[in-house]
Design a protein around this motif. Structure first.
Motif, short mmCIF file in Angstrom:
data_model
loop_
_atom_site.label_atom_id
_atom_site.label_comp_id
_atom_site.label_asym_id
_atom_site.label_seq_id
_atom_site.Cartn_x
_atom_site.Cartn_y
_atom_site.Cartn_z
N THR A 40 35.55 47.80 35.13
CA THR A 40 35.94 46.40 34.69
C THR A 40 36.70 46.77 33.17
O THR A 40 37.70 45.81 33.08
N SER A 58 33.09 40.81 34.15
CA SER A 58 32.67 41.34 35.62
C SER A 58 32.11 40.27 36.39
O SER A 58 31.41 39.54 36.34
N ASP A 88 34.18 41.92 43.13
CA ASP A 88 33.14 42.94 42.66
C ASP A 88 32.17 42.84 43.99
O ASP A 88 31.45 41.88 43.94
N GLU A 117 36.24 46.20 43.05
CA GLU A 117 35.35 47.04 42.64
C GLU A 117 34.28 47.37 43.75
O GLU A 117 33.83 46.37 44.35
MG MG Z 1 32.31 46.41 37.07
#
Ligand code: MG
Ligand code: ADP
Length: 148
Positions: A40, A58, A88, A117
């Motif tokens: 991040t 995030s 994410d 991510e």
């Molecule tokens: Mg992260």
């Protein structure tokens, strides 16, 4: 493969900012690495490098955040970059969840950049054409970042 060691979070942000300069639109960037390895943090620099002024937080709990790119004339083939999608997948249980949420719709559109991510969670449906970046925790504030 390029291995870089950063010594603090600012260096990782700078690396992300520098990396952003090579993005032309349509890229999928897969960010691999454990919690706290700097994914991040790298994204904060990347977004900044695209001229995004908003804070990058995030998207762990909401899975995906969209940022409008209003960059100074950044364009490819006449197409102006439109959105950065920051995904994410930490909390995702299965690839089916990702498909049903429509999370992959922004992929491979020439005006978008998608950064993911925890891409390992959807390895079977990840586009083959992508840029892989690996983050590794070394001791203290050192991180090794490998751009493949
Ligand atoms: Mg992260
Ligand atoms: P991830 O998204 O991989 O879980 P984050 O970027 O959210 O990781 O968190 C990384 C944490 O480690 C942050 O608190 C950051 O300030 C800290 N940190 C310390 N050194 C570094 C470094 N060299 N690169 C990136 N983050 C670092």
């Amino acid at each position: 493969m390029k291995h870089i060691i950063t010594n603090n979070f600012e260096e990782t942000q700078k690396l992300g900012e520098h990396f952003a300069q090579q993005l032309r639109g349509g890229e999928v960037v897969a960010l691999y690495g454990n919690l706290g390895s700097g994914k991040t943090t790298f994204m904060q620099g990347l977004a900044h490098g695209l001229g995004i002024k908003r804070d990058i937080i995030s998207p762990t709990f909401i899975i995906m955040r969209t940022y409008e790119i209003k960059e100074k004339g950044k364009s490819v083939k006449g197409e102006v970059l439109k959105n950065l999608y920051h995904v994410d997948l930490y909390r995702i249980e299965s690839e089916d969840d990702v498909e049903s949420l429509g999370l992959l719709e922004p992929l491979n559109q020439p005006e978008n950049i998608v950064a993911i991510e925890w891409p390992d969670k959807i390895e079977n449906i990840l586009p083959e054409k992508r840029i892989d970046i690996y983050f590794e925790y070394l001791e203290g504030d050192k991180r090794q970042i490998t751009i493949g």
